[in-house]
Scaffold this motif. Structure first.
Motif, PDB file in Angstrom:
ATOM      1  N   UNK A   1      -6.062 -31.046  12.652  1.00 29.65           N
ATOM      2  CA  UNK A   1      -6.077 -30.789  11.218  1.00 29.65           C
ATOM      3  C   UNK A   1      -5.312 -31.917  10.543  1.00 29.65           C
ATOM      4  N   UNK A   2      -5.995 -32.525   9.504  1.00 30.82           N
ATOM      5  CA  UNK A   2      -5.384 -33.658   8.824  1.00 30.82           C
ATOM      6  C   UNK A   2      -5.562 -33.470   7.335  1.00 30.82           C
ATOM      7  N   UNK A   3      -4.517 -33.072   6.649  1.00 29.26           N
ATOM      8  CA  UNK A   3      -4.565 -32.779   5.224  1.00 29.26           C
ATOM      9  C   UNK A   3      -5.667 -31.746   4.950  1.00 29.26           C
ATOM     10  N   UNK A   4      -6.772 -32.173   4.292  1.00 23.71           N
ATOM     11  CA  UNK A   4      -7.819 -31.223   3.926  1.00 23.71           C
ATOM     12  C   UNK A   4      -8.989 -31.251   4.893  1.00 23.71           C
ATOM     13  N   UNK A   5      -8.799 -31.930   5.994  1.00 25.91           N
ATOM     14  CA  UNK A   5      -9.912 -32.095   6.923  1.00 25.91           C
ATOM     15  C   UNK A   5      -9.481 -31.615   8.311  1.00 25.91           C
ATOM     16  N   UNK A   6     -10.444 -31.240   9.172  1.00 27.82           N
ATOM     17  CA  UNK A   6     -10.163 -30.913  10.574  1.00 27.82           C
ATOM     18  C   UNK A   6     -11.399 -31.233  11.411  1.00 27.82           C
ATOM     19  N   UNK A   7     -11.172 -31.575  12.662  1.00 30.51           N
ATOM     20  CA  UNK A   7     -12.286 -31.894  13.533  1.00 30.51           C
ATOM     21  C   UNK A   7     -11.884 -31.649  14.990  1.00 30.51           C
ATOM     22  N   UNK A   8     -12.925 -31.444  15.810  1.00 28.53           N
ATOM     23  CA  UNK A   8     -12.688 -31.257  17.245  1.00 28.53           C
ATOM     24  C   UNK A   8     -12.539 -32.617  17.906  1.00 28.53           C
ATOM     25  N   UNK A   9     -11.586 -32.679  18.873  1.00 27.93           N
ATOM     26  CA  UNK A   9     -11.289 -33.962  19.504  1.00 27.93           C
ATOM     27  C   UNK A   9     -11.082 -33.752  21.012  1.00 27.93           C
ATOM     28  N   UNK A  10     -11.639 -34.670  21.805  1.00 28.12           N
ATOM     29  CA  UNK A  10     -11.410 -34.652  23.261  1.00 28.12           C
ATOM     30  C   UNK A  10     -10.823 -35.994  23.667  1.00 28.12           C
ATOM     31  N   UNK A  11      -9.649 -35.947  24.259  1.00 24.45           N
ATOM     32  CA  UNK A  11      -8.995 -37.146  24.768  1.00 24.45           C
ATOM     33  C   UNK A  11      -8.631 -36.920  26.246  1.00 24.45           C
ATOM     34  N   UNK A  12      -8.163 -37.981  26.897  1.00 19.92           N
ATOM     35  CA  UNK A  12      -7.851 -37.899  28.327  1.00 19.92           C
ATOM     36  C   UNK A  12      -6.491 -38.549  28.598  1.00 19.92           C
ATOM     37  N   UNK A  13      -5.762 -37.960  29.539  1.00 20.71           N
ATOM     38  CA  UNK A  13      -4.477 -38.548  29.942  1.00 20.71           C
ATOM     39  C   UNK A  13      -4.509 -38.798  31.458  1.00 20.71           C
ATOM     40  N   UNK A  14      -3.781 -39.790  31.949  1.00 24.20           N
ATOM     41  CA  UNK A  14      -3.782 -40.058  33.400  1.00 24.20           C
ATOM     42  C   UNK A  14      -3.291 -38.833  34.182  1.00 24.20           C
ATOM     43  N   UNK A  15      -4.031 -38.473  35.217  1.00 21.05           N
ATOM     44  CA  UNK A  15      -3.645 -37.297  36.010  1.00 21.05           C
ATOM     45  C   UNK A  15      -2.275 -37.487  36.658  1.00 21.05           C
ATOM     46  N   UNK A  16      -1.929 -38.724  36.958  1.00 18.00           N
ATOM     47  CA  UNK A  16      -0.646 -38.969  37.630  1.00 18.00           C
ATOM     48  C   UNK A  16       0.538 -38.520  36.782  1.00 18.00           C
ATOM     49  N   UNK A  17       0.349 -38.532  35.430  1.00 14.76           N
ATOM     50  CA  UNK A  17       1.445 -38.105  34.558  1.00 14.76           C
ATOM     51  C   UNK A  17       1.708 -36.612  34.683  1.00 14.76           C
ATOM     52  N   UNK A  18       0.731 -35.849  35.136  1.00 12.28           N
ATOM     53  CA  UNK A  18       0.932 -34.405  35.314  1.00 12.28           C
ATOM     54  C   UNK A  18       1.827 -34.112  36.522  1.00 12.28           C
ATOM     55  N   UNK A  19       1.851 -35.061  37.456  1.00  9.29           N
ATOM     56  CA  UNK A  19       2.601 -34.829  38.697  1.00  9.29           C
ATOM     57  C   UNK A  19       3.938 -35.560  38.732  1.00  9.29           C
ATOM     58  N   UNK A  20       4.116 -36.538  37.839  1.00  9.07           N
ATOM     59  CA  UNK A  20       5.334 -37.345  37.898  1.00  9.07           C
ATOM     60  C   UNK A  20       6.518 -36.676  37.224  1.00  9.07           C
ATOM     61  N   UNK A  21       6.245 -35.752  36.300  1.00  7.65           N
ATOM     62  CA  UNK A  21       7.333 -35.126  35.562  1.00  7.65           C
ATOM     63  C   UNK A  21       7.932 -36.036  34.512  1.00  7.65           C
ATOM     64  N   UNK A  22       7.239 -37.138  34.169  1.00  8.04           N
ATOM     65  CA  UNK A  22       7.740 -38.095  33.180  1.00  8.04           C
ATOM     66  C   UNK A  22       7.615 -37.479  31.779  1.00  8.04           C
ATOM     67  N   UNK A  23       8.718 -37.265  31.073  1.00  8.48           N
ATOM     68  CA  UNK A  23       8.647 -36.629  29.745  1.00  8.48           C
ATOM     69  C   UNK A  23       8.389 -37.611  28.607  1.00  8.48           C
ATOM     70  N   UNK A  24       8.356 -38.924  28.908  1.00  9.98           N
ATOM     71  CA  UNK A  24       8.191 -39.897  27.828  1.00  9.98           C
ATOM     72  C   UNK A  24       6.767 -39.852  27.266  1.00  9.98           C
ATOM     73  N   UNK A  25       6.607 -40.161  25.966  1.00 16.28           N
ATOM     74  CA  UNK A  25       5.264 -40.169  25.353  1.00 16.28           C
ATOM     75  C   UNK A  25       4.388 -41.277  25.942  1.00 16.28           C
TER      76      UNK A  25
END
Length: 530
Positions: free
Chosen positions: A361-385
């Motif tokens: 949701x962005x101000x008066x607009x909204x849209x569906x979005x699909x993005x991807x993150x590296x799977x390794x970040x799910x296992x590393x426990x790295x909290x950085x953005x």
């Protein structure tokens, strides 16, 4: 040794122990081991508070011989050599010779008892060292033989540190702690009866000639390698203990004491009617290795543990089996169970990625979005953005992501926060868990057969070790009924051996569990195949 003769000696000693220990409640083992020490020609030291029957035991033991010359004296600071070794002979002095009249004093005795020995003067104690060690007494200019079979000493204290009495104390091969009566029933019997007699007349007493014959025969008793193995374990335990302690707190057992202790052990076997030392005879070392009160319990545990290992499986074979089983268990569990939680992923740009879908949701607009993150970040426990990817594997400009641990009750249920970099709007999503750590995996028929065969071999090996250990316990128990060993120590020894067998049975149960798991997975695969 002829069996009839062996049984006769055993029965005679057993009856003699009963005669000496009559009315001495809770000191039966003390009386038996003290008698053994005297019959072995070794001196004995009894440690304990006043009024615990130490003197009574010594007097009773002197009755174990038919032709005893017994000497007893209560030592004190003002005791003189004349009190112990006899007065100076006036008639000899008139002839310009210095000699003592030793008749009825310690140099003429074959059993002697010195109470409160460490309170005596150095002049007396130094002379005692020669008598105990060499069975010689220098009477003026003549070195006389002493008929002493054994010296019995008692005290409620130990030789003072630095007093120079270590050499004499080391000659007391057997050390016995004597305590007050503790059991209520025994206490009631003790106070309800008259004072126990100082002496007993036993029909089973030995003559000096018989004693000498027994001493000679006991030297022929053999010591098997298994017994020396136990002693080596005890010495190793003492060395290990000493390595952790300050010099003043270390346990010291001289070579002399080891040698004389084996003389006692050989005599114990002979008097018990055997021509070979049994592992359980080494329980007598509980009375030979300590020098201070704090060492009594420590050395007893070492001895009992070492003797009980006689009933245990071969240490090398046992360690090898455990290592093989641990490796096998790791291999089976690695093949049958997932080691970690795995999330559903898709290949993006040549790397496995986690799909994150949501509504922005962005101000008066909204849209569906699909993005991807590296799977390794799910296992590393790295909290950085980090920066997510789009469908083509390109960085999604203007967006960032952060992986957040799940709730305390389910920390693996992780959350991904997708945010726009300029206004922090975005969405949260929970990646789909494909399988969790510990979930069962499919295994092949070949793996099932391989694991079943390996488990069968391990089962055969552990079952063989259990059967061997059980047989050893039976043998150890059968040979542990020495007339000089207390039931308490025997029970402690056999209990330790039983605990070892229980541990082997637990190991066998673990193999059984793995066999059941492998069979269950095989049946499940067959069912699915049908």
């Amino acid at each position: 040794m002829h069996q009839d003769s062996a049984n006769a000696i055993r029965d005679r000693v057993r009856n003699l122990i009963g005669d000496i220990g009559e009315g001495i409640y809770e000191r039966e083992e003390t009386a038996a081991v003290a008698l053994l020490s005297v019959l072995s020609g070794q001196s004995v030291f009894m440690y304990g508070p006043p009024g615990t029957a130490k003197s009574l035991i010594a007097r009773r033991i002197s009755c174990a011989f038919t032709d005893t010359e017994y000497f007893e004296h209560l030592m004190q600071r003002f005791s003189t050599p004349e009190d112990v070794f006899g007065p100076v002979s006036i008639s000899e002095l008139r002839q310009d010779r210095y000699a003592r009249k030793t008749e009825l004093y310690l140099p003429s005795a074959d059993i002697a008892f010195l109470d409160e020995i460490w309170k005596s003067s150095p002049a007396i104690l130094n002379t005692l060292l020669t008598i105990v060690n060499e069975r010689k007494f220098r009477n003026g200019g003549v070195l006389e033989d002493v008929p002493l079979k054994a010296l019995i000493a008692a005290s409620n204290e130990f030789p003072p540190v630095g007093s120079g009495l270590e050499a004499l104390y080391d000659r007391f091969i057997v050390r016995l702690k004597v305590s007050p009566v503790r059991d209520r029933a025994n206490f009631e019997r003790m106070v309800s009866t008259s004072r126990a007699a100082d002496s007993v007349v036993s029909a089973h007493a030995f003559s000096t000639a018989e004693w000498k014959d027994m001493m000679t025969a006991a030297e022929l008793v053999s010591v098997p390698t298994a017994v020396f193995d136990i002693v080596d374990r005890i010495k190793t335990a003492i060395d290990g203990y000493n390595g952790k302690m300050a010099p003043a707190d270390r346990i010291y057992v001289s070579d002399r004491r080891w040698q004389k202790a084996f003389s006692v052990i050989r005599n114990a076997a002979y008097l018990d009617g055997r021509d070979e030392v049994a592992p359980a005879d080494l329980l007598l070392l509980c009375h030979c290795l300590w020098s201070k009160e704090c060492e009594i319990e420590i050395t007893e545990k070492m001895v009992i543990a070492a003797v009980s290992e006689t009933a245990m499986a071969d240490r090398g074979a046992s360690d090898s089996w455990k290592a093989s089983f641990a490796e096998f268990e790791r291999e089976v569990r690695g093949a049958m169970f997932h080691k970690r939680t795995v999330y559903e992923s898709v290949p993006i740009g040549g790397a496995e990625c986690i799909r994150c879908a949501g509504t922005v949701k962005d101000f008066y607009d909204q849209w569906d979005l699909t993005l991807y993150i590296p799977a390794c970040r799910m296992y590393s426990g790295d909290p950085d953005p980090g920066i997510p990817f789009d469908d083509n594997g390109n960085p999604a400009k203007g967006f960032s992501f952060r992986v957040v641990s799940g709730p305390a009750e389910d920390p693996e249920r992780m959350k991904v926060e997708i945010r726009k970099t300029y206004n922090d709007s975005g969405f949260d999503t929970e990646p789909v868990i494909k399988h969790r750590a510990g979930d069962v995996k499919e295994i092949t028929e070949r793996e099932t057969r391989t694991f079943a065969a390996a488990a069968g071999r391990l089962m055969d090996e552990i079952s063989g070790m259990i059967a061997d250990a059980e047989s050893r316990v039976v043998s150890l128990s059968a040979a542990s009924g020495s007339i000089f060993t207390s039931g308490v120590k025997r029970e402690a020894m056999l209990s330790a051996a039983d605990c070892h067998i229980a541990g082997l049975r637990d190991d066998r149960a673990r193999v059984d569990n793995i066999i059941d798991m492998v069979k269950a997975r095989g049946n499940l695969r067959s069912t699915r195949g049908a």
